[in-house]
Design an enzyme around this catalytic site. Structure first.
Site, PDB file in Angstrom:
ATOM      1  N   LEU A   1      14.466  13.629  -1.907  1.00 58.09           N
ATOM      2  CA  LEU A   1      14.319  13.615  -3.368  1.00 58.09           C
ATOM      3  C   LEU A   1      12.932  14.097  -3.785  1.00 58.09           C
ATOM      4  O   LEU A   1      11.975  14.001  -3.028  1.00 58.09           O
ATOM      5  CB  LEU A   1      14.585  12.208  -3.928  1.00 58.09           C
TER       6      LEU A   1
ATOM      7  N   LYS B   1      12.884  17.115   8.352  1.00 54.93           N
ATOM      8  CA  LYS B   1      12.164  16.683   7.140  1.00 54.93           C
ATOM      9  C   LYS B   1      10.753  17.287   7.107  1.00 54.93           C
ATOM     10  O   LYS B   1      10.317  17.831   6.089  1.00 54.93           O
ATOM     11  CB  LYS B   1      12.111  15.153   7.108  1.00 54.93           C
TER      12      LYS B   1
ATOM     13  N   CYS C   1       3.592  13.390  -0.255  1.00 56.25           N
ATOM     14  CA  CYS C   1       4.362  13.979   0.845  1.00 56.25           C
ATOM     15  C   CYS C   1       3.755  15.243   1.460  1.00 56.25           C
ATOM     16  O   CYS C   1       3.421  15.243   2.639  1.00 56.25           O
ATOM     17  CB  CYS C   1       5.789  14.245   0.397  1.00 56.25           C
TER      18      CYS C   1
HETATM   19  P1  NAD Z   1       5.873   3.808  -1.755  1.00 55.62           P
HETATM   20  O1  NAD Z   1       4.495   3.491  -1.370  1.00 55.62           O
HETATM   21  O2  NAD Z   1       6.187   4.211  -3.163  1.00 55.62           O
HETATM   22  O3  NAD Z   1       6.828   2.563  -1.439  1.00 55.62           O
HETATM   23  C1  NAD Z   1       6.764   1.809  -0.275  1.00 55.62           C
HETATM   24  C2  NAD Z   1       7.116   0.371  -0.592  1.00 55.62           C
HETATM   25  O4  NAD Z   1       7.154  -0.368   0.639  1.00 55.62           O
HETATM   26  C3  NAD Z   1       6.085  -0.322  -1.481  1.00 55.62           C
HETATM   27  O5  NAD Z   1       6.747  -0.926  -2.578  1.00 55.62           O
HETATM   28  C4  NAD Z   1       5.459  -1.382  -0.575  1.00 55.62           C
HETATM   29  O6  NAD Z   1       5.096  -2.577  -1.253  1.00 55.62           O
HETATM   30  C5  NAD Z   1       6.588  -1.638   0.406  1.00 55.62           C
HETATM   31  N1  NAD Z   1       6.156  -2.222   1.672  1.00 55.62           N
HETATM   32  C6  NAD Z   1       5.020  -1.987   2.384  1.00 55.62           C
HETATM   33  N2  NAD Z   1       5.004  -2.719   3.496  1.00 55.62           N
HETATM   34  C7  NAD Z   1       6.147  -3.443   3.501  1.00 55.62           C
HETATM   35  C8  NAD Z   1       6.707  -4.386   4.400  1.00 55.62           C
HETATM   36  N3  NAD Z   1       6.079  -4.730   5.512  1.00 55.62           N
HETATM   37  N4  NAD Z   1       7.916  -4.922   4.084  1.00 55.62           N
HETATM   38  C9  NAD Z   1       8.559  -4.599   2.942  1.00 55.62           C
HETATM   39  N5  NAD Z   1       8.070  -3.715   2.049  1.00 55.62           N
HETATM   40  C10 NAD Z   1       6.891  -3.128   2.334  1.00 55.62           C
HETATM   41  O7  NAD Z   1       6.356   4.938  -0.741  1.00 55.62           O
HETATM   42  P2  NAD Z   1       7.437   6.078  -1.025  1.00 55.62           P
HETATM   43  O8  NAD Z   1       6.806   7.181  -1.805  1.00 55.62           O
HETATM   44  O9  NAD Z   1       8.702   5.483  -1.515  1.00 55.62           O
HETATM   45  O10 NAD Z   1       7.650   6.649   0.457  1.00 55.62           O
HETATM   46  C11 NAD Z   1       8.347   5.925   1.442  1.00 55.62           C
HETATM   47  C12 NAD Z   1       8.676   6.878   2.587  1.00 55.62           C
HETATM   48  O11 NAD Z   1       9.557   7.902   2.108  1.00 55.62           O
HETATM   49  C13 NAD Z   1       7.477   7.592   3.176  1.00 55.62           C
HETATM   50  O12 NAD Z   1       7.677   7.775   4.552  1.00 55.62           O
HETATM   51  C14 NAD Z   1       7.506   8.940   2.471  1.00 55.62           C
HETATM   52  O13 NAD Z   1       6.890   9.948   3.223  1.00 55.62           O
HETATM   53  C15 NAD Z   1       8.983   9.180   2.351  1.00 55.62           C
HETATM   54  N6  NAD Z   1       9.377  10.058   1.242  1.00 55.62           N
HETATM   55  C16 NAD Z   1       8.763   9.948   0.018  1.00 55.62           C
HETATM   56  C17 NAD Z   1       9.176  10.763  -1.031  1.00 55.62           C
HETATM   57  C18 NAD Z   1       8.499  10.680  -2.378  1.00 55.62           C
HETATM   58  O14 NAD Z   1       8.675  11.610  -3.161  1.00 55.62           O
HETATM   59  N7  NAD Z   1       7.763   9.634  -2.694  1.00 55.62           N
HETATM   60  C19 NAD Z   1      10.210  11.683  -0.837  1.00 55.62           C
HETATM   61  C20 NAD Z   1      10.825  11.759   0.416  1.00 55.62           C
HETATM   62  C21 NAD Z   1      10.405  10.940   1.448  1.00 55.62           C
END
Ligand code: NAD
Length: 434
Positions: free
Chosen positions: A151, A205, A261
């Site tokens: 996304l 990815k 990312c």
């Molecule tokens: P984010 O930081 O927005 O969200 C991560 C969440 O995990 C936070 O709410 C945090 O409080 C929680 N968290 C941290 N440690 C935790 C634990 N031990 N137990 C439970 N919850 C915990 O991150 P994101 O942007 O959603 O990215 C997550 C993953 O997805 C990453 O690997 C990222 O590279 C990948 N990704 C992100 C996007 C994007 O556009 N943001 C798109 C594709 C893939």
């Protein structure tokens, strides 16, 4: 299906709400208890178009709920998604602490067959690593599956609901069938479910993000050449993009890519390659070009003011790393602000969604002021720096701007304004590659 989402950030919350919207029973878990309390009340915490309406709707219809208990999220669900952060370490390698910590902790709660899905962007071999960790701690049957998320922030709900493709990496027939069934409601128009092995899925990815970063940095370099040879990058972009082998998307020049990312995944892939004794030269160059491009406008500002920026006030429009998100992770606006502060300048900034995040970041700096609309941030300004191309910045009242600004100069980091119109109105104009 009964789904558990671990980590309720940009990816976890959007996934959870969209799965719920498609009829699944979703429990979202996060360690951040304050976040969980706000989510329970229907406050999405982050800004993402359509998310709030869908969240509220699915809470009221009982399909999505929230918890801070990992045990509950694991025990009451059949498919558990890991949507945890994988930020970069200092050296660019992937910090896997959260993913591995959760994998280790969740093992003790497994109470029957589970599909554990890695949605986080993780290095090749992570599914195998998690499998080994969990095997040591449970006697129950389980499969660890790779399902990277593609996304885009700013269009995340739409992307999740109508994905270009869904990649699932697993050698388990049982897990593959469950994942296929889960995603079937997102594939009603055409089949876009791609099944492969875990390692290929994990690498796909990184390869996709790296390819997009290559296009951006490549076009930024062409733009830099345009400035030197007096060509127009817009014409080049159209000329190049009309080749069907190339296509039109991701060819806009600008002030460098940011976000959570591209920068981290480019660095992450360089490190993954290094671990396997491969020097990924293209990506090292792409990363380097991007760091320089983020400073492009600062160089133009310095040149215009002959290096004397002390005490000058600059207005920044657009603080998020791209439009329609409040995310400021690795945002070019941060680099520009920090660089101008070092030169002794003051910043007056505005963003339609990221004001709060930016304010928190610079809360100890009295030389950064945040404004509640774009025009008020222009008062007494020595120059406007447009960094993020939100739609609301595209149409401007030039006379109003003139009456507010001390010096009429615009540094347009996204080429959204007409140099001719602005120059006719007495502005100095600087774009990118034209
Ligand atoms: P984010 O930081 O927005 O969200 C991560 C969440 O995990 C936070 O709410 C945090 O409080 C929680 N968290 C941290 N440690 C935790 C634990 N031990 N137990 C439970 N919850 C915990 O991150 P994101 O942007 O959603 O990215 C997550 C993953 O997805 C990453 O690997 C990222 O590279 C990948 N990704 C992100 C996007 C994007 O556009 N943001 C798109 C594709 C893939």
């Amino acid at each position: 299906m009964k789904l558990g989402i671990i980590g309720t950030g940009y990816v976890g919350l959007v996934s959870g709400v969209c799965f719920a919207e498609n009829g699944n029973d979703v429990l979202c878990m996060d360690v951040d208890e304050k976040k969980i309390e706000r989510l329970k009340k229907g406050d999405p915490v982050i800004y993402e178009p359509q998310l709030e309406e869908l969240l509220k709707k699915n809470i009221s219809e009982g399909r999505v709920s929230f918890t801070s208990s990992l045990k509950e999220a694991v025990q009451s669900n059949d498919v558990i998604f890991l949507c945890l952060p994988t930020p970069p370490n200092e050296d660019g390698s992937v910090d896997m602490t959260r993913v591995l910590e959760v994998a280790e902790n969740m093992a003790q709660y497994i109470n029957g067959y589970k599909v554990i899905v890695s949605k986080s962007t993780v290095p090749v071999g992570t599914c195998e690593r998690i499998t080994k960790m969990i095997l040591k701690k449970t006697k129950h049957d389980f499969d660890v599956v790779s399902n990277p998320e593609f996304l885009k922030e700013g269009a995340a709900v739409n992307d999740f609901m109508s994905p270009d493709r869904v990649i699932v990496g697993t050698g388990s027939k049982k897990a593959a069938e469950i994942m296929k069934e889960l995603y079937s409601s997102f594939m009603r128009v055409s089949e876009r479910f791609l099944l492969m092995d875990e390692r290929s899925s994990e690498l796909a990815k990184y390869a996709a993000n790296a390819m997009l970063a290559v296009r951006i940095s490549f076009m930024n370099e062409i733009a830099n050449i345009c400035e030197r040879v007096k060509a127009d990058i817009n014409m080049i972009r159209i000329g190049v993009g009309s080749d069907s082998r190339i296509g039109n998307s991701f060819l806009f020049p600008g002030v460098g890519y940011g976000g959570s990312c591209f920068p981290k995944d480019v660095k992450g892939l360089i490190k993954i390659a290094e671990e396997y004794d491969y020097d990924f030269k293209t990506l090292r160059a792409i990363d380097d070009i991007n760091q320089k491009q983020k400073m492009l406008l600062v160089e133009k500002v310095k040149k215009h003011f002959k290096g004397d920026l002390a005490g000058k006030i600059f207005t920044i429009w657009g603080l998020s790393y791209k439009p329609r998100t409040d995310d400021i992770r690795e945002a070019p606006a941060r680099t520009v602000t920090e660089a101008l502060l070092i030169e002794g300048a003051k910043i007056q900034a505005f963003d339609p969604a990221a004001n709060e995040n930016f304010k928190n970041l610079f809360k100890n700096n009295k030389n950064v002021k945040i404004f509640s609309n774009n025009y008020s941030a222009l008062k007494n300004s020595d120059g406007l720096i447009l960094i993020t191309e939100w739609n609301e910045f595209r149409r401007i009242d030039i006379d109003k701007m003139k009456s507010l600004m001390k010096t009429c100069v615009i540094f347009d980091g996204r080429n959204i304004y007409s140099p001719k119109t602005l120059r006719e109105k007495g502005f100095a104009y600087y774009g990118v590659g034209r």
